[in-house]
Enzyme design. Structure first.
Site, PDB file in Angstrom:
ATOM      1  N   SER A  15       0.845  -1.186   0.000  1.00 17.11           N
ATOM      2  CA  SER A  15       0.000   0.000   0.000  1.00 17.11           C
ATOM      3  C   SER A  15       0.884   1.241   0.000  1.00 17.11           C
ATOM      4  O   SER A  15       1.966   1.248  -0.582  1.00 17.11           O
ATOM      5  CB  SER A  15      -0.933  -0.035   1.218  1.00 17.11           C
ATOM      6  OG  SER A  15      -1.801   1.090   1.222  1.00 17.11           O
ATOM      7  N   SER A  16       0.460   2.280   0.668  1.00 19.15           N
ATOM      8  CA  SER A  16       1.233   3.521   0.729  1.00 19.15           C
ATOM      9  C   SER A  16       0.719   4.373   1.872  1.00 19.15           C
ATOM     10  O   SER A  16      -0.464   4.333   2.227  1.00 19.15           O
ATOM     11  CB  SER A  16       1.108   4.310  -0.581  1.00 19.15           C
ATOM     12  OG  SER A  16       1.613   5.623  -0.429  1.00 19.15           O
ATOM     13  N   TYR A  73      -4.465   8.195  -6.442  1.00 16.11           N
ATOM     14  CA  TYR A  73      -3.497   7.240  -5.910  1.00 16.11           C
ATOM     15  C   TYR A  73      -3.807   6.883  -4.464  1.00 16.11           C
ATOM     16  O   TYR A  73      -3.826   5.698  -4.089  1.00 16.11           O
ATOM     17  CB  TYR A  73      -2.085   7.813  -6.021  1.00 16.11           C
ATOM     18  CG  TYR A  73      -1.004   6.874  -5.515  1.00 16.11           C
ATOM     19  CD1 TYR A  73      -0.673   5.725  -6.219  1.00 16.11           C
ATOM     20  CD2 TYR A  73      -0.319   7.152  -4.331  1.00 16.11           C
ATOM     21  CE1 TYR A  73       0.312   4.869  -5.765  1.00 16.11           C
ATOM     22  CE2 TYR A  73       0.675   6.291  -3.872  1.00 16.11           C
ATOM     23  CZ  TYR A  73       0.988   5.156  -4.592  1.00 16.11           C
ATOM     24  OH  TYR A  73       1.957   4.295  -4.128  1.00 16.11           O
ATOM     25  N   LYS A 100      -4.952   3.052  -2.816  1.00 15.48           N
ATOM     26  CA  LYS A 100      -4.259   2.372  -1.728  1.00 15.48           C
ATOM     27  C   LYS A 100      -5.174   2.166  -0.526  1.00 15.48           C
ATOM     28  O   LYS A 100      -5.056   1.162   0.198  1.00 15.48           O
ATOM     29  CB  LYS A 100      -2.998   3.145  -1.343  1.00 15.48           C
ATOM     30  CG  LYS A 100      -1.944   3.158  -2.447  1.00 15.48           C
ATOM     31  CD  LYS A 100      -1.564   1.745  -2.897  1.00 15.48           C
ATOM     32  CE  LYS A 100      -0.457   1.737  -3.926  1.00 15.48           C
ATOM     33  NZ  LYS A 100      -0.067   0.363  -4.330  1.00 15.48           N
TER      34      LYS A 100
END
Length: 284
Positions: A154-155, A168, A172
């Site tokens: 993920s982020s 984005y 995630k």
């Protein structure tokens, strides 16, 4: 180094460079056989070189597989290609996927007025639908004794609200939501966890706009482990700290955390998002 993953099969998507290559390298050092997933034909010679190097250094088996995970058929094609190759079957002739690392992804940053439906479609196909369909295709071949491991990359962007990351960050967040659902649905087969890196020293990070880098500078300045270390970190990173606030993670540091989640000692951890970001996000 103890070969704690000896004989296990790991699939790593986006393995031709960056974090994916580092993860593959780390798992190989633990003895895992590897499927190196990649998308573009231009990545084929790169993957072949990585595979040859890992086989030589660690005595493992590898298989590079090209598949576009942003398509409906790509994920299933990847699994079918691995299974039909017979190169990575167990000694008894059975096919089992012990570890799946959903790493492949795209990042298209843009301010709200500039976002297009095409940006949205591509990002959600690769970052959300791809992992979903690949995990679905892999499910029949997961272990049946809870020993399997799925790790989703993920982020930190899923929860920080950074500018330019409407899409984005959303992809995630969706991946993290699926992580929790899969942890329940697949509990008799495997654990399912995600990690959420912050900035990592990759081509993707280097491509961020100056505006985005200014936006995250304050976060980096207050991340305990992102301060540079003269004599350890490169002089380039030390000099850049004045502008960026600190250093990004090295890909090997992210790969090490992924590897931690693949072993027996992580068997009681599932449905979690592990903050793999040097303290840039201290709570989640």
């Amino acid at each position: 180094m103890a070969r704690t993953l000896e004989g296990k099969l790991a699939i790593v998507t986006g393995a031709s460079r960056g974090i994916g290559e580092a993860i593959a390298t780390k798992l190989a050092s633990y003895g895992a056989n590897l499927v190196l997933g990649y998308t573009s034909s231009s990545s084929q010679p790169i993957v072949e070189a990585i595979a040859k190097d890992l086989e030589s250094k660690h005595g493992i088996k590898t298989l590079g597989v090209q598949a576009d995970l942003g398509t409906v058929d790509g994920p299933k094609s990847l699994i079918e290609t691995v299974k039909s190759s017979n190169a990575l079957l167990k000694p008894d002739g059975s096919f089992q996927i012990d570890i799946l690392v959903n790493n492949a992804g795209v990042a298209i940053n843009n301010l709200l007025p500039n976002i297009t439906p095409e940006h949205f479609d591509l990002s959600y196909r690769v970052n959300v639908l791809g992992p979903l369909l690949l995990t679905q295709a892999a499910q029949p071949y997961l272990p049946r004794d809870r020993s399997g491991r799925i790790i989703n990359i993920s982020s930190i962007s899923s929860s920080t609200g950074f500018i330019e990351q409407s899409i984005y960050g959303g992809t995630k967040a969706a991946l993290e939501a699926m992580t929790r659902t899969w942890a329940r649905e697949l509990s008799e087969r495997c654990t399912v966890n995600a990690i959420n890196p912050g900035p990592v020293l990759t081509e993707m990070y280097a491509s961020n706009s100056p505006e985005f880098k200014r936006e995250i500078k304050g976060w980096i300045e207050h991340a305990p482990l992102m301060r540079t270390r003269p004599g350890i970190d490169s002089q380039e990173l030390v000099d850049d700290e004045k502008i960026s606030g600190g250093r990004p993670a090295y890909v090997e540091e992210i790969a090490g955390i992924v590897a931690m989640l693949t072993g027996e000692d992580s068997a009681w951890l599932t449905g979690q998002v592990v903050s793999a970001n040097g303290g840039m996000l201290l709570s989640h």
